[in-house]
Scaffold this motif. Structure first.
Motif, PDB file in Angstrom:
ATOM      1  N   PRO A  43       9.438  -9.993 -14.207  1.00  0.00           N
ATOM      2  CA  PRO A  43      10.705 -10.200 -13.507  1.00  0.00           C
ATOM      3  C   PRO A  43      10.456 -10.399 -12.023  1.00  0.00           C
ATOM      4  CG  PRO A  43      10.386  -7.868 -13.942  1.00  0.00           C
ATOM      5  CD  PRO A  43       9.267  -8.593 -14.645  1.00  0.00           C
ATOM      6  N   ASP A  44      11.477 -10.870 -11.312  1.00  0.00           N
ATOM      7  CA  ASP A  44      11.349 -11.071  -9.864  1.00  0.00           C
ATOM      8  C   ASP A  44      10.901  -9.773  -9.195  1.00  0.00           C
ATOM      9  OD1 ASP A  44      12.146 -13.661 -10.185  1.00  0.00           O
ATOM     10  OD2 ASP A  44      14.229 -13.314  -9.572  1.00  0.00           O
ATOM     11  N   GLY A  45       9.887  -9.886  -8.370  1.00  0.00           N
ATOM     12  CA  GLY A  45       9.377  -8.717  -7.650  1.00  0.00           C
ATOM     13  C   GLY A  45       8.368  -7.905  -8.429  1.00  0.00           C
ATOM     14  N   GLY A  46       8.235  -8.150  -9.722  1.00  0.00           N
ATOM     15  CA  GLY A  46       7.328  -7.343 -10.536  1.00  0.00           C
ATOM     16  C   GLY A  46       5.875  -7.483 -10.132  1.00  0.00           C
ATOM     17  N   ALA A  47       5.443  -8.697  -9.844  1.00  0.00           N
ATOM     18  CA  ALA A  47       4.051  -8.922  -9.466  1.00  0.00           C
ATOM     19  C   ALA A  47       3.730  -8.266  -8.125  1.00  0.00           C
ATOM     20  CB  ALA A  47       3.758 -10.423  -9.410  1.00  0.00           C
ATOM     21  N   GLU A  48       4.697  -8.320  -7.199  1.00  0.00           N
ATOM     22  CA  GLU A  48       4.488  -7.700  -5.879  1.00  0.00           C
ATOM     23  C   GLU A  48       4.354  -6.184  -6.017  1.00  0.00           C
ATOM     24  OE1 GLU A  48       6.223 -11.692  -5.186  1.00  0.00           O
ATOM     25  OE2 GLU A  48       6.639 -10.048  -6.569  1.00  0.00           O
ATOM     26  N   VAL A  49       5.191  -5.578  -6.846  1.00  0.00           N
ATOM     27  CA  VAL A  49       5.114  -4.133  -7.073  1.00  0.00           C
ATOM     28  C   VAL A  49       3.762  -3.774  -7.695  1.00  0.00           C
ATOM     29  CG1 VAL A  49       6.045  -2.198  -8.408  1.00  0.00           C
ATOM     30  CG2 VAL A  49       7.593  -3.772  -7.244  1.00  0.00           C
ATOM     31  N   ALA A  50       3.344  -4.552  -8.697  1.00  0.00           N
ATOM     32  CA  ALA A  50       2.072  -4.290  -9.359  1.00  0.00           C
ATOM     33  C   ALA A  50       0.905  -4.426  -8.384  1.00  0.00           C
ATOM     34  CB  ALA A  50       1.891  -5.245 -10.535  1.00  0.00           C
ATOM     35  N   ALA A  51       0.982  -5.417  -7.489  1.00  0.00           N
ATOM     36  CA  ALA A  51      -0.088  -5.628  -6.514  1.00  0.00           C
ATOM     37  C   ALA A  51      -0.200  -4.457  -5.545  1.00  0.00           C
ATOM     38  CB  ALA A  51       0.161  -6.930  -5.752  1.00  0.00           C
ATOM     39  N   ILE A  52       0.932  -4.012  -5.010  1.00  0.00           N
ATOM     40  CA  ILE A  52       0.907  -2.907  -4.055  1.00  0.00           C
ATOM     41  C   ILE A  52       0.490  -1.609  -4.744  1.00  0.00           C
ATOM     42  CG2 ILE A  52       2.298  -1.523  -2.474  1.00  0.00           C
ATOM     43  CD1 ILE A  52       1.581  -4.336  -1.487  1.00  0.00           C
ATOM     44  N   TRP A  53       0.961  -1.400  -5.983  1.00  0.00           N
ATOM     45  CA  TRP A  53       0.561  -0.192  -6.715  1.00  0.00           C
ATOM     46  C   TRP A  53      -0.940  -0.202  -6.986  1.00  0.00           C
ATOM     47  CZ3 TRP A  53      -1.545   1.572 -11.312  1.00  0.00           C
ATOM     48  CH2 TRP A  53      -1.318   2.924 -11.611  1.00  0.00           C
ATOM     49  N   THR A  54      -1.477  -1.370  -7.291  1.00  0.00           N
ATOM     50  CA  THR A  54      -2.919  -1.497  -7.496  1.00  0.00           C
ATOM     51  C   THR A  54      -3.679  -1.074  -6.242  1.00  0.00           C
ATOM     52  OG1 THR A  54      -2.681  -3.281  -9.127  1.00  0.00           O
ATOM     53  CG2 THR A  54      -4.795  -3.119  -7.981  1.00  0.00           C
ATOM     54  N   LEU A  55      -3.267  -1.564  -5.088  1.00  0.00           N
ATOM     55  CA  LEU A  55      -3.905  -1.152  -3.830  1.00  0.00           C
ATOM     56  C   LEU A  55      -3.752   0.347  -3.597  1.00  0.00           C
ATOM     57  CD1 LEU A  55      -3.087  -4.034  -1.312  1.00  0.00           C
ATOM     58  CD2 LEU A  55      -5.351  -3.071  -1.777  1.00  0.00           C
ATOM     59  N   HIS A  56      -2.598   0.888  -3.990  1.00  0.00           N
ATOM     60  CA  HIS A  56      -2.346   2.319  -3.826  1.00  0.00           C
ATOM     61  C   HIS A  56      -3.386   3.162  -4.563  1.00  0.00           C
ATOM     62  CE1 HIS A  56      -0.252   6.190  -3.926  1.00  0.00           C
ATOM     63  NE2 HIS A  56      -0.352   6.158  -5.240  1.00  0.00           N
ATOM     64  N   THR A  57      -3.883   2.682  -5.689  1.00  0.00           N
ATOM     65  CA  THR A  57      -4.856   3.476  -6.449  1.00  0.00           C
ATOM     66  C   THR A  57      -6.153   3.695  -5.665  1.00  0.00           C
ATOM     67  OG1 THR A  57      -5.880   1.579  -7.613  1.00  0.00           O
ATOM     68  CG2 THR A  57      -3.918   2.581  -8.613  1.00  0.00           C
ATOM     69  N   TYR A  58      -6.416   2.849  -4.685  1.00  0.00           N
ATOM     70  CA  TYR A  58      -7.637   2.968  -3.888  1.00  0.00           C
ATOM     71  C   TYR A  58      -7.487   3.964  -2.731  1.00  0.00           C
ATOM     72  CZ  TYR A  58      -9.569  -1.057  -6.343  1.00  0.00           C
ATOM     73  OH  TYR A  58     -10.050  -1.909  -7.323  1.00  0.00           O
ATOM     74  N   ILE A  59      -6.287   4.403  -2.484  1.00  0.00           N
ATOM     75  CA  ILE A  59      -6.050   5.288  -1.339  1.00  0.00           C
ATOM     76  C   ILE A  59      -5.048   6.385  -1.688  1.00  0.00           C
ATOM     77  CG2 ILE A  59      -4.154   3.899  -0.379  1.00  0.00           C
ATOM     78  CD1 ILE A  59      -5.307   4.474   2.406  1.00  0.00           C
ATOM     79  N   SER A  60      -4.847   6.647  -2.965  1.00  0.00           N
ATOM     80  CA  SER A  60      -3.828   7.625  -3.387  1.00  0.00           C
ATOM     81  C   SER A  60      -4.100   9.013  -2.828  1.00  0.00           C
ATOM     82  CB  SER A  60      -3.758   7.692  -4.913  1.00  0.00           C
ATOM     83  OG  SER A  60      -5.006   8.096  -5.457  1.00  0.00           O
ATOM     84  N   ASP A  61      -5.390   9.348  -2.616  1.00  0.00           N
ATOM     85  CA  ASP A  61      -5.696  10.680  -2.108  1.00  0.00           C
ATOM     86  C   ASP A  61      -5.254  10.870  -0.662  1.00  0.00           C
ATOM     87  OD1 ASP A  61      -7.548   8.971  -1.052  1.00  0.00           O
ATOM     88  OD2 ASP A  61      -9.295  10.234  -1.457  1.00  0.00           O
ATOM     89  N   GLY A  62      -4.773   9.821  -0.016  1.00  0.00           N
ATOM     90  CA  GLY A  62      -4.266   9.948   1.352  1.00  0.00           C
ATOM     91  C   GLY A  62      -2.774  10.187   1.424  1.00  0.00           C
ATOM     92  N   TYR A  63      -2.118  10.323   0.270  1.00  0.00           N
ATOM     93  CA  TYR A  63      -0.659  10.438   0.238  1.00  0.00           C
ATOM     94  C   TYR A  63      -0.209  11.741  -0.421  1.00  0.00           C
ATOM     95  CZ  TYR A  63      -0.249   5.588   1.689  1.00  0.00           C
ATOM     96  OH  TYR A  63      -0.312   4.426   2.400  1.00  0.00           O
ATOM     97  N   MET A  64       1.042  12.083  -0.175  1.00  0.00           N
ATOM     98  CA  MET A  64       1.631  13.259  -0.791  1.00  0.00           C
ATOM     99  C   MET A  64       2.140  12.963  -2.201  1.00  0.00           C
ATOM    100  SD  MET A  64       2.342  16.461  -0.609  1.00  0.00           S
ATOM    101  CE  MET A  64       1.988  16.773   1.127  1.00  0.00           C
ATOM    102  N   PHE A  65       2.474  11.691  -2.467  1.00  0.00           N
ATOM    103  CA  PHE A  65       3.007  11.313  -3.776  1.00  0.00           C
ATOM    104  C   PHE A  65       2.240  10.125  -4.341  1.00  0.00           C
ATOM    105  CE2 PHE A  65       6.483  13.040  -1.232  1.00  0.00           C
ATOM    106  CZ  PHE A  65       6.953  14.059  -2.054  1.00  0.00           C
ATOM    107  N   THR A  66       2.156  10.062  -5.638  1.00  0.00           N
ATOM    108  CA  THR A  66       1.605   8.891  -6.312  1.00  0.00           C
ATOM    109  C   THR A  66       2.552   8.522  -7.461  1.00  0.00           C
ATOM    110  OG1 THR A  66      -0.276   7.958  -7.518  1.00  0.00           O
ATOM    111  CG2 THR A  66       0.034  10.343  -7.706  1.00  0.00           C
TER     112      THR A  66
END
Length: 245
Positions: A43-66
């Motif tokens: 759906p619209d925006g789905g690929a962008e969300v998936a892309a940013i979430w993918t990048l998030h997996t590389y730095i999740s330990d720097g955040y309070m939430f995942t």
């Protein structure tokens, strides 16, 4: 105990070798987005969300939430398994499972010290209710510092132990998942593509070189920009509050 330690060392997931030169973040996000749009009907925006979430997996330990990524398939043959396969090729230290228990997930996250991206398919078959142990692990792992108590068995001895379950997790299933997990998730609802929709087949042998390059670029980008990313305070829309914000 030594044998257990050796077994845990053998299950550690390999790290990603960084790309040798600096990476432009905007270009990288576009490459990831293009990859998701190429192989999955989203759906619209789905690929962008998936892309940013993918990048998030590389730095999740720097955040309070995942936030969990819920790949919602309203009916069979919408591409949820293909979606998880692509995430497995792109995310940081990814591990794909088609069935897992709460204690097993908690143990695996502990062995990896949170440096893992869990990808759970067919969740509708084994993630049944808000009181399920697996559900509790997913919920506690959404926020850093939250723990769950599981019992470890050794012979006739049962020992309670606290587990820190903080780690990125994507869940795919047909229909809905327990409300508490969905409330902690970014949800992408798929729909079955038609004959007019141009989506390429995802074949491991054809994409592994490209996806490995993207993984290496993700790792390099995070290494070079980790402090700036973590220290940045995002602007939260006024319409969002509490857990959604």
């Amino acid at each position: 105990m030594q044998d257990n330690n050796k077994q845990e060392q053998n299950t550690l997931l390999p790290d990603v070798t960084p790309w040798p030169t600096p990476v432009d973040g905007g270009a990288l996000a576009n490459e990831l987005t293009d990859a998701f749009n190429k192989y999955i009907y989203l759906p619209d925006g789905g690929a962008e969300v998936a892309a940013i979430w993918t990048l998030h997996t590389y730095i999740s330990d720097g955040y309070m939430f995942t936030p969990r990524l819920f790949i919602h398939s309203p009916e069979p043959r919408c591409g949820k398994t293909t979606f998880l396969d692509l995430l497995e090729y792109l995310c940081y230290k990814s591990l794909s499972v088609s069935s897992i228990t709460g204690p097993a997930m908690a143990r695996m996250i502990t062995i990896q010290k949170g440096q893992i991206t869990l990808l759970a398919d067919e969740a509708d078959r084994y993630l049944n209710n808000d009181n399920d142990t697996l559900c509790k692990v997913l919920n506690s792992g959404f926020q850093r510092g939250k723990k769950i108590m599981c019992t470890e068995t050794s012979g006739k001895t049962m020992t309670p132990r606290l587990f820190d379950c903080f780690a990125p997790c994507a869940i795919a299933g047909i229909g809905n998942i327990p409300s508490t997990v969905q409330d902690r998730s970014l949800t992408i609802t798929l729909k079955r593509k038609t004959q007019k929709d141009r989506i390429e087949k995802l074949r491991y042998r054809d994409v592994i070189e490209t996806t490995e390059t993207l993984r290496r670029k993700c790792k390099r980008f995070i290494i070079d920009n980790e402090k700036d990313i973590i220290n940045r305070t995002p602007t939260v829309p006024n319409e969002l509050n509490d857990r959604t914000a």
